[in-house]
Design an enzyme around this catalytic site. Structure first.
Site: not given
Ligand code: NOJ
Length: 679
Positions: A371, A475
């Site tokens: 979500h 990320e």
């Molecule tokens: C930021 C979240 O930290 C990441 O894990 C996710 O892939 C993206 N938002 C998209 O929801």
């Protein structure tokens, strides 16, 4: 030793009241000076916090700032060992002496305020209670006056509060005097090498506490305000969160202090049998690499076929959940800008939700739901009941949520229909997150929350609140401006972010350069260090984050990733230096194996690891994954050696870590055959 009230309960007004921790290590003293209640914390008689004021300014009622007198003092002792549903340690002792100080205003309206101190051998927590009484029914807090007058310009590790990117910053390390207003946990080291972590426990129906430096070495509680300027709206919940000090002689002892959990309420969920520590993979990293996309088009990641490929991989290698991001309607819009775009029940045509969920179940794997709210919280609240019900029907047991959006982007409407923008960490969102935890529990769903509020130990009360990000995570290795997280980031996290609670950092990278997709970024670790993150970062849900095809290239490293558990009987820190290095060992739950993880920053080092934690009557095989002689994160990160040797509790291992390197070891009881083979 039982708690002692130094004054009799009959005439406590002018006295100083003290209580000490069970082993008399830490002490709290409370007295009223000129009508102002003041508390002090000492450790072995030396001040840690100088006498500091308590109280509140209110918006629609007279302030709660005195003149007060102490009208009653209650003391008690508590000692209990409780079991975590899952965690870094199975059995936790909660042993403290408590002192409840009743304060009464000496002028009209003569209201009562109670402050409860719990004094532990590993620190102190205190919270306010607002007894229901005339003149203090529902009210708004304009400011919390609690100060923390520290004893020096301590070395400090923190991130600044009130920033647009919430908690997603690297930790700063400066003298306290260079800090302004910071988030907790705030970690400090005094000149005498006392380690302090300031945080809060049980953040429920209140605003997040940040710490504002208001004097040379003085911090003051600074509660994240509502958009109207008030800080907290007190209605049903009549207690504040605990303001906490963890106090330790080594940085490792901060990590094995369970004070934050101890100050939370016991588990409220009757049935926890469905909450399982786990590992998961998923359609995720490929989007961050820009190999595929969240939005529909030729490079769409969330297709039925691709999801089945990940499920096959999970089934083959014993992973428990498969996360699929981009599965639902909304990603084709500029979702991170406006936000009111997502459906949480409608999948895109390319992704057959029912088919994928069933395929997962048929393969003894479960889909992990996703979500992404893009911080459109009201829009999410409208749909979340249906959304969790749908996932429950599909056999989903864990959902990752996300709240991408700038610091104050949360839209809320007041009773007159006026629009307001709230902070991610104010009371409005604190309440939202607890509503989601409770709703998820009703549907037997565990949570992995990204961009949420900081952890304050609520996982004890709601063990389905399993893990969260709320920090700079993996990320940034893919697309962060710094070209990837700096080597000291993961050497800082255990002493800062991780003190708050489990972290979904998503370790497990075995392809450390991705020039084909993101040539300016990379992972600044050796392969062995990547493996060690499974130990040095605790999370009961750990991701196996790399692309399935990359694990085929690194079968040895992958073997460790498959072996390592995510739930522990015990945790110990063998050596540690904040921001520099750490070596931890954890014993698996329900088994005999121990796992060691050691990491360093950009400097290579040689560390010693005495194995006295091993069972004295047992010989073990140490399955070692170490940096090779030529390993270096920058030019030779894949140089990793695997070897086995026999060890016992008298062995002292020497760990040689390359620059931004690491080492992991699995210790398993040796069979006769092992002994013959390795002796
Ligand atoms: C930021 C979240 O930290 C990441 O894990 C996710 O892939 C993206 N938002 C998209 O929801």
């Amino acid at each position: 030793m039982p708690a002692t009230a130094l004054a009799s309960d009959d005439s406590p007004e002018d006295e100083r009241h003290s209580t000490a921790s069970p082993e008399s290590i830490n002490q709290v003293h409370v007295e009223v000076q000129d009508g102002v209640p003041m508390y002090q914390i000492t450790r072995l008689g030396e001040p840690v916090v100088e006498p500091s004021p308590l109280g509140f300014l209110l918006e629609d009622a007279p302030d709660l700032d005195g003149p007060f007198a102490i009208t009653e003092v209650e003391t008690s002792t508590f000692d209990e060992t409780w079991e975590q549903v899952w965690g870094e340690k199975q059995f936790i002792r909660n042993h403290y002496n408590e002192m409840r100080i009743h304060l009464t205003e000496q002028e009209d309206p003569e209201r009562d305020l109670v402050v409860t101190f719990r004094v532990y051998d590993d620190g102190v927590g205190f919270r306010y209670e607002f007894p229901e009484q005339e003149g203090l029914e529902e009210f708004r807090i304009a400011d919390e006056l609690t100060e923390f007058r520290l004893t020096g310009d301590h070395a400090s590790w923190y991130i600044d509060a009130y920033q647009w990117n919430r908690f997603e910053y690297y930790f700063e390390n400066t003298p306290l005097s260079e800090a302004d207003t910071v988030h907790t946990p705030l970690t400090m080291r005094t000149e005498d090498d006392l380690y302090i972590s300031m945080h809060e426990a049980a953040l429920v129906d209140f605003s997040t506490m940040t710490l504002e430096r208001t004097g040379e070495n003085t911090l003051k509680s600074n509660l994240m305000p509502w958009s109207e300027g008030d800080r907290v709206r007190v209605t049903d919940t009549r207690v504040s969160p605990w303001r906490t000090f963890q106090l330790a002689d080594t940085p490792g002892d901060l990590i094995t202090s369970y004070l934050i959990l101890n100050l939370n309420e016991p588990n409220k969920l009757e049935d926890t049998s469905w909450i399982k520590p786990a590992k998961y993979n998923g359609i995720w990293w490929e989007m961050h690499l820009d190999k595929s996309t969240w939005n529909r088009g030729e490079r769409l990641g969330a297709t039925t076929e691709n999801a089945k490929r990940y499920i096959d991989f999970a089934a083959e290698h014993g992973l428990d959940h498969v996360l699929v991001e981009g599965w639902n309607e909304g990603w084709d819009e500029a979702w991170y800008e406006s936000g009111v775009v997502f459906s949480f029940t409608e999948s895109i045509p390319e992704f057959d939700l029912e088919e994928v969920a069933q395929y997962a179940l048929d393969n003894d794997v479960r889909l992990m739901g996703h979500h992404e709210t893009s911080a459109s919280v009201l829009h999410y609240e409208d749909q979340m009941h249906d959304a969790f019900a749908l996932y429950e029907d599909l056999g989903v047991r864990a959902v990752k949520t996300g709240y991408v959006g700038h610091g104050t982007e949360i839209v809320r409407y007041d009773e007159d229909g006026n629009e307001h923008n709230e902070w991610h960490h104010g009371q409005f969102m604190v309440n939202h997150h607890l509503d989601v935890i409770e709703l998820a529990a009703e549907h037997q769903i565990a949570l992995n929350v990204h961009e949420g509020v900081k952890s304050t130990g609520l996982r004890r009360t709601y063990p389905n609140m399993m893990t969260s990000e709320v920090a700079k995570g993996r990320e940034y290795d893919a697309w962060g401006d710094a070209g990837g997280n700096p080597p000291d980031h993961t050497a800082t996290l255990p002493f800062t972010r991780n003190l708050a609670g489990p972290f979904d950092f998503t370790p497990g990278m075995v392809d450390l350069h991705f020039d084909e997709y993101r040539p300016d970024n990379r992972i600044k670790s050796t392969l062995a260090k990547e493996l060690a993150l499974y130990i040095t970062i605790f999370s009961p849900l750990h991701m196996v984050a790399d692309l399935p095809e990359n694990y085929e290239e690194q079968p040895e490293a992958f073997q460790f990733i498959k072996d390592v558990p995510t739930d522990w009987y015990d945790t110990k820190v063998l050596n540690a230096s904040i921001g520099n290095y750490i070596t931890m060992v954890r014993k698996e739950r329900g088994g005999d194996d121990w796992y060691l993880g050691s990491i360093t920053d950009e400097n290579g080092r040689v560390l010693s690891a005495p194995l006295h934690f091993l069972d004295a009557d047992t010989r073990y095989v140490a399955e070692i994954y170490r940096d090779g002689t030529d390993a270096h994160w920058d030019h030779t990160p894949y140089d990793m050696v695997t070897e086995e040797r026999l060890v016992d509790h008298t062995t002292e291992l020497t760990l040689r870590l390359a620059a931004s390197g690491g080492q992991v070891i699995r210790f398993r009881p040796a069979t006769d055959e092992d002994i013959e083979r390795l002796e």
